[in-house]
Motif scaffolding. Structure first.
Motif, PDB file in Angstrom:
ATOM      1  N   SER A 335       0.839  -1.204   0.000  1.00  0.00           N
ATOM      2  CA  SER A 335       0.000   0.000   0.000  1.00  0.00           C
ATOM      3  C   SER A 335       0.873   1.252   0.000  1.00  0.00           C
ATOM      4  N   LEU A 336       1.971   1.180   0.748  1.00  0.00           N
ATOM      5  CA  LEU A 336       2.860   2.340   0.828  1.00  0.00           C
ATOM      6  C   LEU A 336       3.426   2.678  -0.558  1.00  0.00           C
ATOM      7  N   ALA A 337       3.837   1.655  -1.290  1.00  0.00           N
ATOM      8  CA  ALA A 337       4.391   1.880  -2.633  1.00  0.00           C
ATOM      9  C   ALA A 337       3.317   2.468  -3.556  1.00  0.00           C
ATOM     10  N   ALA A 338       2.094   1.959  -3.451  1.00  0.00           N
ATOM     11  CA  ALA A 338       1.004   2.466  -4.290  1.00  0.00           C
ATOM     12  C   ALA A 338       0.658   3.906  -3.909  1.00  0.00           C
ATOM     13  N   LEU A 339       0.699   4.192  -2.616  1.00  0.00           N
ATOM     14  CA  LEU A 339       0.396   5.560  -2.165  1.00  0.00           C
ATOM     15  C   LEU A 339       1.473   6.526  -2.652  1.00  0.00           C
ATOM     16  N   ASP A 340       2.731   6.106  -2.540  1.00  0.00           N
ATOM     17  CA  ASP A 340       3.839   6.950  -3.002  1.00  0.00           C
ATOM     18  C   ASP A 340       3.630   7.309  -4.472  1.00  0.00           C
ATOM     19  N   TYR A 341       3.295   6.313  -5.283  1.00  0.00           N
ATOM     20  CA  TYR A 341       3.090   6.574  -6.715  1.00  0.00           C
ATOM     21  C   TYR A 341       1.929   7.542  -6.934  1.00  0.00           C
ATOM     22  N   THR A 342       0.825   7.304  -6.217  1.00  0.00           N
ATOM     23  CA  THR A 342      -0.376   8.141  -6.379  1.00  0.00           C
ATOM     24  C   THR A 342      -0.071   9.597  -6.013  1.00  0.00           C
ATOM     25  N   LEU A 343       0.642   9.788  -4.904  1.00  0.00           N
ATOM     26  CA  LEU A 343       0.965  11.145  -4.456  1.00  0.00           C
ATOM     27  C   LEU A 343       1.904  11.840  -5.449  1.00  0.00           C
ATOM     28  N   ARG A 344       2.876  11.068  -5.979  1.00  0.00           N
ATOM     29  CA  ARG A 344       3.771  11.628  -6.980  1.00  0.00           C
ATOM     30  C   ARG A 344       2.986  12.074  -8.212  1.00  0.00           C
ATOM     31  N   ALA A 345       2.039  11.249  -8.635  1.00  0.00           N
ATOM     32  CA  ALA A 345       1.238  11.598  -9.820  1.00  0.00           C
ATOM     33  C   ALA A 345       0.475  12.902  -9.553  1.00  0.00           C
ATOM     34  N   LEU A 346      -0.078  13.038  -8.343  1.00  0.00           N
ATOM     35  CA  LEU A 346      -0.817  14.262  -8.013  1.00  0.00           C
ATOM     36  C   LEU A 346       0.125  15.456  -7.950  1.00  0.00           C
ATOM     37  N   ALA A 347       1.288  15.266  -7.329  1.00  0.00           N
ATOM     38  CA  ALA A 347       2.229  16.376  -7.151  1.00  0.00           C
ATOM     39  C   ALA A 347       2.806  16.818  -8.488  1.00  0.00           C
ATOM     40  N   GLU A 348       2.864  15.906  -9.459  1.00  0.00           N
ATOM     41  CA  GLU A 348       3.474  16.230 -10.752  1.00  0.00           C
ATOM     42  C   GLU A 348       2.434  16.542 -11.826  1.00  0.00           C
ATOM     43  N   GLY A 349       1.190  16.766 -11.402  1.00  0.00           N
ATOM     44  CA  GLY A 349       0.165  17.164 -12.369  1.00  0.00           C
ATOM     45  C   GLY A 349      -0.267  16.036 -13.291  1.00  0.00           C
ATOM     46  N   ARG A 350      -0.071  14.788 -12.863  1.00  0.00           N
ATOM     47  CA  ARG A 350      -0.481  13.653 -13.691  1.00  0.00           C
ATOM     48  C   ARG A 350      -1.761  13.013 -13.163  1.00  0.00           C
ATOM     49  N   ARG A 351      -2.715  13.836 -12.747  1.00  0.00           N
ATOM     50  CA  ARG A 351      -3.936  13.288 -12.155  1.00  0.00           C
ATOM     51  C   ARG A 351      -4.763  12.495 -13.152  1.00  0.00           C
ATOM     52  N   ALA A 352      -4.522  12.738 -14.461  1.00  0.00           N
ATOM     53  CA  ALA A 352      -5.258  11.985 -15.483  1.00  0.00           C
ATOM     54  C   ALA A 352      -4.951  10.488 -15.401  1.00  0.00           C
ATOM     55  N   GLU A 353      -3.879  10.122 -14.705  1.00  0.00           N
ATOM     56  CA  GLU A 353      -3.556   8.696 -14.544  1.00  0.00           C
ATOM     57  C   GLU A 353      -4.470   8.015 -13.526  1.00  0.00           C
ATOM     58  N   LEU A 354      -5.176   8.798 -12.712  1.00  0.00           N
ATOM     59  CA  LEU A 354      -5.951   8.224 -11.600  1.00  0.00           C
ATOM     60  C   LEU A 354      -7.383   7.897 -12.041  1.00  0.00           C
ATOM     61  N   PRO A 355      -7.714   6.616 -12.135  1.00  0.00           N
ATOM     62  CA  PRO A 355      -9.043   6.229 -12.632  1.00  0.00           C
ATOM     63  C   PRO A 355     -10.191   6.810 -11.808  1.00  0.00           C
ATOM     64  N   THR A 356      -9.995   6.932 -10.503  1.00  0.00           N
ATOM     65  CA  THR A 356     -11.090   7.426  -9.659  1.00  0.00           C
ATOM     66  C   THR A 356     -11.395   8.885  -9.959  1.00  0.00           C
ATOM     67  N   LEU A 357     -10.330   9.693 -10.083  1.00  0.00           N
ATOM     68  CA  LEU A 357     -10.563  11.106 -10.402  1.00  0.00           C
ATOM     69  C   LEU A 357     -11.158  11.242 -11.799  1.00  0.00           C
TER      70      LEU A 357
END
Ligand SMILES: *Cc1c(COP(=O)(O)O)cnc(C)c1O
Length: 469
Positions: A335-357
């Motif tokens: 979960s930690l690894a998945a969270l790290d990736y998710t937060l990086r995507a948000l911080a780097e403006g890659r929110r389009a990668e997140l299926p939920t959003l």
């Protein structure tokens, strides 16, 4: 003596004694399920026999041997399927707790897999070989995304609240509005978590209205903190009032008491398409009110894995991290690894990668396109076996997020031929190799296109063809 032979009296046998032995039933099951794992056959036989015994004990008829075998076979099939397994969410509820809430970005899922399938630098610094901090990566990202002084991550939000209350208020009183003593999903009740955290609940206000003076009047020697809980899964309308977080934070500062908000579904980015309700979920904006600590789930509006995120003042976070309970509630490496990736995507403006959003922010027009495409595919595959239409519907955020907010959506509506029910069709779709979870409304099966993921149309087509076979 009743039940014992006496003269010509009939022997009254316990019907339970005519049930087969577990081994015998398990061997019989194997004939229908060749090669099936013996553990599953034995367990299924035991379960079916136990159920039959319970029925007999309750005074019901014993049922036929065939019925017993059929039940045992169904149990065995259920045991032989991996769980949890993929399903198609065609319900239109984006954060569906029963269906696992947020869907991870593909990169986040890969990160979890890498952490699981290999050794990882979980608690060492690769460069120096020295002991490292497990949460260093996500802490930095959370600080950058929220403006918080410090951050901590635990197993889920229930754990986050438990840890916060136990650390800051054990043996003392916590003041909460009566309007916020909520139950979420049946297994999470704020008063019960408080009790287990070892704090005393001091309720203030009325169910519909709580004023600042109610909090003020309740503050005394034993008060440890002021808690605000997001009402997540219901809305209050009419003659209602609650104290704004900023007012409560100011009261906390005046009285020297920490103020915490359980945000439930917190977001680390603004979600302007979702309106004012979503603005109240934005962690950065909540922290800007001066509240000492906020906590929220990782797998709701954030769009990541199950986790509990805590953001706040450094001294508070440090106290939480030092509580021995923190070790019992810690997040696992996947979960930690998945969270790290998710937060990086948000911080780097890659929110389009997140299926939920994506599912939440897709415009009704985009969802309609998707529904039309699915309808076309199904019409071609079904060749008139079912009536296929596209209908305007309302989807929900779900997961105790933004109650009352409905998202304009579109569904493919399937009308079964006369003599067949939509409920039966829906049940057959759930029984498919990749189960399709749909809604039934007014005699139609509705497949909401808002929650569909890549690859789902193919699964729906296969499930429908199998259902009609
Ligand atoms: C969902 C929710 C929780 C529980 O969060 P989990 O991550 O499921 O443990 C707690 N409080 C509120 C207000 C919630 O909405």
């Amino acid at each position: 003596m009743p039940g014992f032979p006496r003269g010509n009296a009939v022997v009254k046998q316990d019907p339970r004694s005519s049930l087969p032995a577990v081994d015998a039933l398990a061997r019989k099951l194997e004939q229908g399920l060749p090669g099936a794992a013996p553990w599953a056959l034995a367990l299924a036989a035991r379960q079916a026999i136990a159920e039959a015994r319970a029925r007999i004990a309750a005074g019901d008829a014993m049922g036929t041997p065939q019925a017993l075998e059929a039940r045992a076979r169904a149990c065995a099939r259920a045991l032989l399927r991996p769980r949890p397994a993929r399903v198609v969410n065609a319900t239109g509820v984006v954060l569906h707790t029963g269906l696992g809430r947020a869907v991870l970005a593909p990169g986040a899922a890969r990160a979890a897999e890498q952490a699981a399938a290999h050794y990882a630098d979980l608690e060492i610094e690769s460069a120096s070989g020295k002991r490292g901090e497990r949460l260093a990566g996500v802490r930095a990202l959370l600080r950058a995304l929220s403006g918080a002084e410090d951050a901590l991550v635990v197993n889920n939000n229930a754990a986050a609240l438990l840890l916060a209350l136990n650390t800051l208020a054990r043996g003392r009183e916590v003041i909460v509005s009566r309007g916020e003593l909520v139950e979420i999903g049946g297994s999470f009740r704020v008063p019960e978590i408080m009790e287990r955290a070892g704090v005393r609940l001091r309720e203030v206000g009325a169910t519909n209205r709580t004023h600042l003076r109610d909090y003020e009047a309740a503050i005394g020697e034993r008060t440890a903190l002021l808690l605000k809980v997001h009402r997540s899964n219901f809305e209050q309308r009419g003659f209602v009032s609650e104290v704004e977080l900023a007012e409560l934070a100011a009261l906390g500062r005046r009285t020297g008491l920490p103020v915490i908000e359980d945000l439930g579904s917190g977001s680390l980015v603004e979600l302007p398409q979702l309106g004012a309700a979503a603005a109240a979920s934005h962690a950065k904006a909540r922290l800007a009110t001066g509240v000492d600590l906020v906590c929220f789930s990782g797998d709701k509006l954030l769009g990541g894995p199950q986790a509990g995120v805590l953001l706040g003042a450094q001294s508070v976070i440090q106290a939480l991290a030092e509580n021995p309970l923190a070790r019992a509630l810690r997040i696992d490496k996947m979960s930690l690894a998945a969270l790290d990736y998710t937060l990086r995507a948000l911080a780097e403006g890659r929110r389009a990668e997140l299926p939920t959003l994506n599912a939440l922010e897709a415009s009704p027009e985009q969802v309609r396109e998707r529904a039309l495409e699915l309808a076309g595919r199904l019409e071609q595959a079904l060749q008139g076996a079912l009536q296929v239409e596209v209908e305007r519907v309302r989807a929900q955020v779900g997961g105790g997020s933004l109650p009352g907010l409905e998202l304009g959506s579109f569904a493919v509506a399937l009308t079964p031929p006369s003599g067949h029910s939509a409920d039966a069709l829906s049940a057959r779709l759930r029984a498919a190799e990749t189960p399709v979870i749909a809604r039934v409304q007014e005699g139609k099966v509705l497949l909401d296109a808002r929650t569909l993921q890549p690859g789902d149309p193919e699964c729906i087509e296969a499930a429908l063809l199998a259902a009609l076979r």
